[in-house]
Design a protein around this motif. Structure first.
Motif, PDB file in Angstrom:
ATOM      1  N   ILE A   1       0.833  -1.249  -0.188  1.00  0.00           N
ATOM      2  CA  ILE A   1      -0.239   0.061   0.025  1.00  0.00           C
ATOM      3  C   ILE A   1       0.969   1.114  -0.047  1.00  0.00           C
ATOM      4  O   ILE A   1       1.637   1.256   0.761  1.00  0.00           O
ATOM      5  CB  ILE A   1      -0.866   0.102   1.206  1.00  0.00           C
ATOM      6  CG1 ILE A   1      -1.809  -1.353   1.152  1.00  0.00           C
ATOM      7  CG2 ILE A   1      -1.772   1.392   1.232  1.00  0.00           C
ATOM      8  CD1 ILE A   1      -2.771  -1.399   2.695  1.00  0.00           C
ATOM      9  N   ASP A   2       0.645   2.030  -0.963  1.00  0.00           N
ATOM     10  CA  ASP A   2       1.472   3.337  -1.113  1.00  0.00           C
ATOM     11  C   ASP A   2       0.763   4.425  -0.483  1.00  0.00           C
ATOM     12  O   ASP A   2      -0.323   4.659  -0.781  1.00  0.00           O
ATOM     13  CB  ASP A   2       1.809   3.729  -2.526  1.00  0.00           C
ATOM     14  CG  ASP A   2       2.656   2.886  -3.241  1.00  0.00           C
ATOM     15  OD1 ASP A   2       3.504   2.071  -2.358  1.00  0.00           O
ATOM     16  OD2 ASP A   2       2.752   2.748  -4.531  1.00  0.00           O
ATOM     17  N   VAL A   3       1.079   5.038   0.419  1.00  0.00           N
ATOM     18  CA  VAL A   3       0.715   6.294   1.182  1.00  0.00           C
ATOM     19  C   VAL A   3       1.214   7.609   1.126  1.00  0.00           C
ATOM     20  O   VAL A   3       2.248   7.605   1.186  1.00  0.00           O
ATOM     21  CB  VAL A   3       0.718   6.041   2.833  1.00  0.00           C
ATOM     22  CG1 VAL A   3       0.055   6.932   3.534  1.00  0.00           C
ATOM     23  CG2 VAL A   3       0.150   4.513   2.915  1.00  0.00           C
ATOM     24  N   TYR A   4       0.395   8.286   0.422  1.00  0.00           N
ATOM     25  CA  TYR A   4       0.865   9.760   0.035  1.00  0.00           C
ATOM     26  C   TYR A   4       0.493  10.658   1.136  1.00  0.00           C
ATOM     27  O   TYR A   4      -0.569  10.629   1.512  1.00  0.00           O
ATOM     28  CB  TYR A   4       0.587  10.290  -1.253  1.00  0.00           C
ATOM     29  CG  TYR A   4       0.863   9.616  -2.303  1.00  0.00           C
ATOM     30  CD1 TYR A   4       2.152   9.859  -3.204  1.00  0.00           C
ATOM     31  CD2 TYR A   4       0.231   8.111  -2.881  1.00  0.00           C
ATOM     32  CE1 TYR A   4       2.418   9.106  -4.129  1.00  0.00           C
ATOM     33  CE2 TYR A   4       0.701   7.645  -3.738  1.00  0.00           C
ATOM     34  CZ  TYR A   4       1.963   7.800  -4.620  1.00  0.00           C
ATOM     35  OH  TYR A   4       2.271   7.299  -5.581  1.00  0.00           O
ATOM     36  N   LEU A   5       1.397  11.587   1.938  1.00  0.00           N
ATOM     37  CA  LEU A   5       1.177  12.237   2.906  1.00  0.00           C
ATOM     38  C   LEU A   5       0.734  13.532   2.568  1.00  0.00           C
ATOM     39  O   LEU A   5       1.134  14.075   1.669  1.00  0.00           O
ATOM     40  CB  LEU A   5       2.224  12.173   3.947  1.00  0.00           C
ATOM     41  CG  LEU A   5       2.734  10.803   4.440  1.00  0.00           C
ATOM     42  CD1 LEU A   5       4.004  11.116   5.679  1.00  0.00           C
ATOM     43  CD2 LEU A   5       1.587  10.002   4.967  1.00  0.00           C
ATOM     44  N   LYS A   6       0.054  14.372   3.377  1.00  0.00           N
ATOM     45  CA  LYS A   6      -0.325  15.939   3.420  1.00  0.00           C
ATOM     46  C   LYS A   6       1.192  16.551   3.689  1.00  0.00           C
ATOM     47  O   LYS A   6       1.743  15.987   4.489  1.00  0.00           O
ATOM     48  CB  LYS A   6      -1.521  16.201   4.333  1.00  0.00           C
ATOM     49  CG  LYS A   6      -2.562  15.652   4.041  1.00  0.00           C
ATOM     50  CD  LYS A   6      -3.663  16.245   4.837  1.00  0.00           C
ATOM     51  CE  LYS A   6      -5.157  15.606   4.637  1.00  0.00           C
ATOM     52  NZ  LYS A   6      -6.144  15.990   5.711  1.00  0.00           N
ATOM     53  N   ALA A   7       1.393  17.641   2.971  1.00  0.00           N
ATOM     54  CA  ALA A   7       2.498  18.372   2.995  1.00  0.00           C
ATOM     55  C   ALA A   7       3.039  18.771   4.553  1.00  0.00           C
ATOM     56  O   ALA A   7       4.354  18.408   4.625  1.00  0.00           O
ATOM     57  CB  ALA A   7       2.589  19.445   1.973  1.00  0.00           C
ATOM     58  N   ASP A   8       2.201  18.939   5.258  1.00  0.00           N
ATOM     59  CA  ASP A   8       2.737  19.575   6.589  1.00  0.00           C
ATOM     60  C   ASP A   8       3.051  18.351   7.505  1.00  0.00           C
ATOM     61  O   ASP A   8       3.814  18.534   8.706  1.00  0.00           O
ATOM     62  CB  ASP A   8       1.085  20.042   7.078  1.00  0.00           C
ATOM     63  CG  ASP A   8       1.010  21.438   6.830  1.00  0.00           C
ATOM     64  OD1 ASP A   8       1.895  21.926   6.056  1.00  0.00           O
ATOM     65  OD2 ASP A   8      -0.141  22.079   6.951  1.00  0.00           O
ATOM     66  N   TYR A   9       2.671  17.134   6.930  1.00  0.00           N
ATOM     67  CA  TYR A   9       3.059  15.844   7.842  1.00  0.00           C
ATOM     68  C   TYR A   9       4.334  15.120   7.222  1.00  0.00           C
ATOM     69  O   TYR A   9       4.858  14.093   7.895  1.00  0.00           O
ATOM     70  CB  TYR A   9       2.149  14.886   7.806  1.00  0.00           C
ATOM     71  CG  TYR A   9       0.784  15.371   8.661  1.00  0.00           C
ATOM     72  CD1 TYR A   9       0.679  15.268  10.031  1.00  0.00           C
ATOM     73  CD2 TYR A   9      -0.293  15.943   7.915  1.00  0.00           C
ATOM     74  CE1 TYR A   9      -0.454  15.401  10.535  1.00  0.00           C
ATOM     75  CE2 TYR A   9      -1.568  16.442   8.650  1.00  0.00           C
ATOM     76  CZ  TYR A   9      -1.362  16.188   9.955  1.00  0.00           C
ATOM     77  OH  TYR A   9      -2.590  16.732  10.629  1.00  0.00           O
ATOM     78  N   VAL A  10       4.851  15.536   6.199  1.00  0.00           N
ATOM     79  CA  VAL A  10       6.279  15.034   5.721  1.00  0.00           C
ATOM     80  C   VAL A  10       7.386  15.489   6.472  1.00  0.00           C
ATOM     81  O   VAL A  10       8.283  16.503   6.004  1.00  0.00           O
ATOM     82  CB  VAL A  10       6.207  15.272   3.938  1.00  0.00           C
ATOM     83  CG1 VAL A  10       7.463  14.854   3.496  1.00  0.00           C
ATOM     84  CG2 VAL A  10       5.144  14.984   3.512  1.00  0.00           C
ATOM     85  N   THR A  11       7.489  15.107   7.681  1.00  0.00           N
ATOM     86  CA  THR A  11       8.584  15.426   8.484  1.00  0.00           C
ATOM     87  C   THR A  11       9.217  14.004   9.093  1.00  0.00           C
ATOM     88  O   THR A  11       8.374  12.958   9.133  1.00  0.00           O
ATOM     89  CB  THR A  11       8.303  16.048   9.743  1.00  0.00           C
ATOM     90  OG1 THR A  11       7.538  15.531  10.488  1.00  0.00           O
ATOM     91  CG2 THR A  11       7.709  17.488   9.328  1.00  0.00           C
ATOM     92  N   ASN A  12      10.559  13.786   9.160  1.00  0.00           N
ATOM     93  CA  ASN A  12      11.032  12.587   9.939  1.00  0.00           C
ATOM     94  C   ASN A  12      10.263  12.379  11.208  1.00  0.00           C
ATOM     95  O   ASN A  12      10.019  11.057  11.363  1.00  0.00           O
ATOM     96  CB  ASN A  12      12.537  12.941  10.092  1.00  0.00           C
ATOM     97  CG  ASN A  12      13.380  12.846   9.034  1.00  0.00           C
ATOM     98  OD1 ASN A  12      12.863  12.462   7.909  1.00  0.00           O
ATOM     99  ND2 ASN A  12      14.362  13.654   8.992  1.00  0.00           N
ATOM    100  N   GLU A  13       9.883  12.958  11.968  1.00  0.00           N
ATOM    101  CA  GLU A  13       9.087  12.627  13.196  1.00  0.00           C
ATOM    102  C   GLU A  13       7.883  11.915  12.964  1.00  0.00           C
ATOM    103  O   GLU A  13       7.599  11.140  13.573  1.00  0.00           O
ATOM    104  CB  GLU A  13       9.012  13.944  14.177  1.00  0.00           C
ATOM    105  CG  GLU A  13      10.356  14.607  14.710  1.00  0.00           C
ATOM    106  CD  GLU A  13      10.899  15.439  13.712  1.00  0.00           C
ATOM    107  OE1 GLU A  13      10.498  15.560  12.403  1.00  0.00           O
ATOM    108  OE2 GLU A  13      12.318  15.868  14.012  1.00  0.00           O
TER     109      GLU A  13
END
Length: 292
Positions: free
Chosen positions: A116-128
């Motif tokens: 399953i490929d999951v594309y995240l919302k921009a604000d959540y694209v952090t290492n944490e």
């Protein structure tokens, strides 16, 4: 002889006005393009961030019910923009396209896993955030592995911060340069008429009376230059929106309208202030100082 001189003066005057309009238009156009960049910097950065994919590999023993439940829970999560289930057959097609040959002819069986490929919302694209998602899903027994490009995420976030900082610095610097360039063009135009200004003053005309036609003409040139600049900005915006529709550059028409109005008013304001200051300077000069 007199008619020839008048034509020469008229051509010289038109040439002077044309150069002022072009100078104003070019400076305002570049300033407007920089404004478009500032307005859409976050949108462009978010677009690239949202291309980061978190891939969840599933065990062959994973049941369809478990996979469907996982996909639904991921789709409803706050951090998810989109999900895509990749079957074993689809995975084969993707690998074939990547390597350019049919590896199944050599292996005989399909070793690839469902995912399953999951594309995240921009604000959540952090290492944490990505580490938290990984820890949350790692305890599910039917999940084999979770992968994402950690180095790419870190590099992208660092570069976005640097680019945002320098764009703001350049915006302030370029605004100052724009004011100085337009002011210089206006001062040169007024300088060529310094003797006319002094002659009018010597015959009794008030400073306000002398200044009024110069300010009015400069504002007219500022309006024409601003309109030319706005036409250029509209063409650039249309081209970029047609070339990169995924950026949705026209999604915030109010901000774009505010930018266009701001550039128009800036053209008027700078020319008005520059002309006022330039004429005031020559009005305060003594006659013998006009030759320097």
């Amino acid at each position: 002889m007199s008619a020839s001189f008048d034509r020469y003066q008229k051509r010289k005057l038109i040439s002077s006005y044309f150069s002022v309009v072009i100078s104003i238009a070019l400076v305002l156009f570049l300033l407007g393009c920089l404004g478009l960049l500032v307005l859409n910097a976050k949108k462009v950065a978010d677009h690239f961030r949202e291309q980061v994919v978190v891939t969840i590999y599933l065990n062959d023993s994973a049941k369809d019910v478990e996979i469907n439940q996982l996909e639904k829970s991921l789709a409803m999560a706050d951090y998810t923009k989109a999900t895509k289930f990749v079957s074993k057959e689809e995975a084969v097609d993707i690998v074939k396209a990547d390597i350019g040959e049919d590896f199944m002819e050599f292996l005989g069986s399909n070793p690839l896993q469902r995912s399953i490929d999951v594309y995240l919302k921009a604000d959540y694209v952090t290492n944490e955030t990505l580490d938290g998602i990984t820890e949350e899903l790692a305890n599910k027994k039917f999940i084999e592995d979770i992968t994402y490009d950690n180095d790419l995420v870190e590099l992208m976030n660092n570069n976005v911060k640097k680019i945002t900082f320098w764009v703001l610095i350049l915006s302030a610097l370029f605004t100052l340069i724009a004011v100085l360039l337009i002011n210089s063009s206006i001062r040169l135009a007024v300088y060529s008429k310094r003797f006319i200004i002094k002659t009018m003053q010597m015959v009794g005309a008030t400073k306000r009376f002398i200044r009024r036609p110069f300010v009015f003409k400069s504002v007219q040139l500022g309006v024409i230059g601003a309109i030319v600049a706005l036409i250029g900005m509209a063409i650039v915006l249309y081209y970029l929106n047609s070339t990169f529709p995924e950026l949705e550059l026209l999604q915030k028409p109010i901000l774009l309208a505010a930018l266009f109005v701001g550039i128009f008013l800036l053209g008027i304001l700078i020319t008005w202030i520059s002309t006022f200051i330039a004429t005031q300077r020559f009005l305060n000069l003594k006659t013998d100082q006009l030759y320097y």
